[in-house]
Design a protein around this motif. Sequence first.
Motif, short mmCIF file in Angstrom:
data_model
loop_
_atom_site.label_atom_id
_atom_site.label_comp_id
_atom_site.label_asym_id
_atom_site.label_seq_id
_atom_site.Cartn_x
_atom_site.Cartn_y
_atom_site.Cartn_z
N LEU A 1 50.54 35.92 37.78
CA LEU A 1 50.23 37.08 38.84
C LEU A 1 51.39 38.21 38.85
CD1 LEU A 1 49.02 38.30 41.78
CD2 LEU A 1 50.66 36.65 42.69
N THR A 2 52.60 37.66 38.90
CA THR A 2 53.71 38.58 39.03
C THR A 2 53.98 39.51 37.75
OG1 THR A 2 55.44 36.59 38.28
CG2 THR A 2 55.28 37.22 40.48
N THR A 3 53.50 38.93 36.54
CA THR A 3 53.58 39.72 35.14
C THR A 3 52.63 40.53 35.20
OG1 THR A 3 54.46 37.56 34.15
CG2 THR A 3 53.73 39.29 32.75
N ALA A 4 51.38 40.37 35.68
CA ALA A 4 50.27 41.14 35.57
C ALA A 4 50.45 42.43 36.60
CB ALA A 4 49.00 40.34 35.98
N VAL A 5 51.17 42.09 37.85
CA VAL A 5 51.35 43.06 38.52
C VAL A 5 52.18 43.92 38.22
CG1 VAL A 5 52.16 43.61 40.99
CG2 VAL A 5 50.43 42.08 40.78
N ARG A 6 53.36 43.46 37.59
CA ARG A 6 54.36 44.31 36.97
C ARG A 6 54.13 45.04 36.05
NH1 ARG A 6 60.55 43.54 36.74
NH2 ARG A 6 60.34 41.29 36.80
N GLU A 7 53.24 44.62 35.14
CA GLU A 7 52.56 45.49 33.98
C GLU A 7 51.56 46.63 34.41
OE1 GLU A 7 50.90 42.64 31.33
OE2 GLU A 7 52.89 42.19 30.53
N GLN A 8 51.24 46.63 35.89
CA GLN A 8 50.30 47.33 36.36
C GLN A 8 51.12 48.39 37.20
OE1 GLN A 8 47.02 48.14 35.85
NE2 GLN A 8 47.13 46.91 34.08
N TYR A 9 52.22 48.32 37.40
CA TYR A 9 52.94 49.39 38.09
C TYR A 9 52.72 50.70 37.88
CZ TYR A 9 56.28 45.98 40.33
OH TYR A 9 56.92 45.05 41.54
N ALA A 10 52.72 50.89 36.71
CA ALA A 10 52.70 52.36 36.04
C ALA A 10 51.13 53.06 36.32
CB ALA A 10 52.88 52.58 34.70
N ASN A 11 50.49 51.99 35.88
CA ASN A 11 49.11 52.33 36.00
C ASN A 11 48.42 52.48 37.34
OD1 ASN A 11 46.32 53.05 35.03
ND2 ASN A 11 45.81 50.64 35.10
N ILE A 12 48.83 51.97 38.06
CA ILE A 12 48.20 51.75 39.70
C ILE A 12 49.25 52.64 40.53
CG2 ILE A 12 47.74 50.37 41.69
CD1 ILE A 12 46.75 48.37 39.81
N VAL B 1 43.37 52.53 48.85
CA VAL B 1 44.07 52.38 47.88
C VAL B 1 45.75 52.07 48.26
CG1 VAL B 1 45.42 53.44 45.66
CG2 VAL B 1 42.88 53.48 45.92
N ASN B 2 45.99 53.26 49.19
CA ASN B 2 47.39 53.12 49.92
C ASN B 2 47.55 51.63 50.67
OD1 ASN B 2 49.11 55.48 50.96
ND2 ASN B 2 49.57 53.89 52.14
N ASP B 3 46.52 51.03 51.07
CA ASP B 3 46.70 49.74 51.47
C ASP B 3 46.71 48.64 50.57
OD1 ASP B 3 46.51 50.66 54.16
OD2 ASP B 3 44.43 50.03 54.49
N MET B 4 45.95 48.83 49.73
CA MET B 4 45.82 47.57 48.30
C MET B 4 47.10 47.77 47.76
SD MET B 4 41.96 48.64 47.09
CE MET B 4 41.37 46.70 46.25
N ILE B 5 47.89 48.91 47.29
CA ILE B 5 49.24 48.77 46.77
C ILE B 5 50.17 48.36 47.73
CG2 ILE B 5 50.97 50.46 46.20
CD1 ILE B 5 49.12 52.19 44.85
N ASN B 6 50.27 48.54 49.06
CA ASN B 6 51.15 47.88 49.78
C ASN B 6 51.05 46.35 49.78
OD1 ASN B 6 52.49 50.03 50.86
ND2 ASN B 6 51.14 50.51 52.60
N THR B 7 49.80 45.65 49.69
CA THR B 7 49.80 44.47 50.06
C THR B 7 50.01 43.98 48.29
OG1 THR B 7 47.95 44.88 51.43
CG2 THR B 7 48.06 42.60 50.51
N SER B 8 49.01 44.35 47.45
CA SER B 8 48.90 43.58 46.26
C SER B 8 50.19 43.82 45.23
CB SER B 8 47.74 44.19 45.43
OG SER B 8 46.70 43.78 45.85
N LEU B 9 50.64 45.12 45.16
CA LEU B 9 51.91 45.52 44.50
C LEU B 9 53.44 45.50 44.98
CD1 LEU B 9 49.02 46.68 43.20
CD2 LEU B 9 50.95 47.93 41.84
#
Length: 608
Positions: free
Chosen positions: A274-285, A454-462
């Motif tokens: 999970l943490t690896t996948a999220v970190r890799e998506q920081y830029a894209n999301i 999206v604002n909410d999703m970023i606050n929670t997921s990322l």
Amino acid sequence: MTTANPTSSTPQNSQNNLPAWDLSDLYSGMDDPQVNADLEKFKQLNQALSDTYKGKFAAISAADFLQALREVEAVSVLGSKLGVFAYLNMVTRMKDAAAVAFYQNIDEKMTEYAKPAVFFNLEINQLPETKIQELLADPGIAYYKPFLETVRRFKKHELSEPEEQIFLDKSVTSGGAWRRLYDELTAKLVFTVDGKNYNEAEISKLLQDQDPQVREKAGKEFNRVFKENAHILVYIYNMIIKDKAIGDDHRGYDRPVASRNLVNQVDEKALEALTTAVREQYANISHRFYRLKAKWLGVEKLQNWDRNAPLPFCTDKHYSWEESVKIVLEAYERFSPELKKLAEPFFNPEHSWIDVPPRDGKRGGAFAMPLPEQYHPYLMLNFVGKQNDVLTLAHELGHGCHMRLSVTQGELNDETPLTLAEVASVFAEMITFQSLLSQLDDDKDKLCLIASKVNDMINTSLRQIAYHFFESRAHEERKNGEISIERFEQIWKEEITASLGDAVNIDENSISAWPVVSHFYHAPFYVYAYSFADCLVNSLYQVFQEGSVDDFQGKYLTLLSETGVKRYDELLKPFGLDANDPKFWNKGLSLISSYIDELERLDKKLGL
Ligand SMILES: [Zn+2]
């Protein structure tokens, strides 16, 4: 009937004809003689457990053990009924001294009365595995297998009785004392903007103000006050981390995150994925989203306090209660008529299970309250008719439906971990969000709705994963000695900047307020569960959209009914999903990035 006035005071009455809950299913009121009768019964049952079974588990027969489990279950049902009533009766009128005292009295008495039964779980844990297996051969006892597994999950890390006693006695003056100091200190912090004083909750609201200058003043003051108190807050955190490390060391946990993973029933491998996948998506999301947001707010770079700012061109749509109920039930029905059937009783005109309008003295926020199977769950809202209130109704009602399903596994067995507790609610919110979106024709309305989601999703997921990286590094570095104020700020700045990207300016005005995350102090390594739950649901939702699984809906409802008795890896198998695989998490994260694609498309089309 679109909005209710949050400042008017009509306690315990429905306002603007919006329903208030009816607790008579539990007790007719605080003066119901059944309350005292049940309290007395609760006391006697606990004492009877001790008199009958204490010290006897080692040689107990299957028949007696089954009887003991049933008695514990009965005590638990009675305790839930009393405790939930006292709590619900209070939360809608926190200024009513009698209701608050009633709750405290019930709570204290129940804690006292339950003491004789403390032996129960301890003695279960002292049984050798062969004895447990022998008992589980009894079909009646086998029913309680999930409960017994929950109790015995921590056996490996338990110390001898005298050692446990020392830890318990010392906890009041070690970890518990530091947490209390943290609570008392942060509750008293005063923030001053333009000569006016605010507490933490109030100033947090200013950070969402339309006016950029108000946000800037609030953001800087927020940071300043935490910086001023950093010497104490950082010391407390250093002590809390060390205190945990001492306990972990004695109990044989090999890593700081290990005990939390055991509570959450999460494998280290899945967390890593999970943490690896999220970190890799920081830029894209998130980097991509904040670039858009900066443009919409007309600035080159967002400041930290602009992250949750409303968009200047968006207006909040209003929905009546009836409209909202209709939207949510229709969304549920479109997904599964079965789900709608589970939701409908909450709106029974004969008996209201939902407390809808805000009132003076009513607690803020929203929640769903589970009860044993013979009762019905309750929902508390503070509905004023905003778009977000419709989604909150969908969310809490999702919890409510989930509770009705999972409780069928039995009072003792249903032990849903946090990582699965949010599945039904987040999923329900998602299908309702899609439904709301499909009803909008105007591109700007669509953009506003998606942007807020999206604002909410970023606050929670990322964002919660950035928090997780911060606390992981803090616990790791603490092994080498106390960490300085500056070092904490440095780690915070690195992790937050990595997650937000170069469209957000993180400078000395926004690196000192990290101690506001109370989970760091109260529940180390708790934060990742928010992301885990959200990303898991998003992945499930993607599978649903792809239509690749037969009878998704049926399998989904089965999953909800089993969250208390099965682990997430087993639960995900029917959907062909594997949480140890980063691809699983990427599937969920790609849902967020697809919304950002849509935002970019709409932005171009509207020429914003
Ligand atoms: Zn929830």
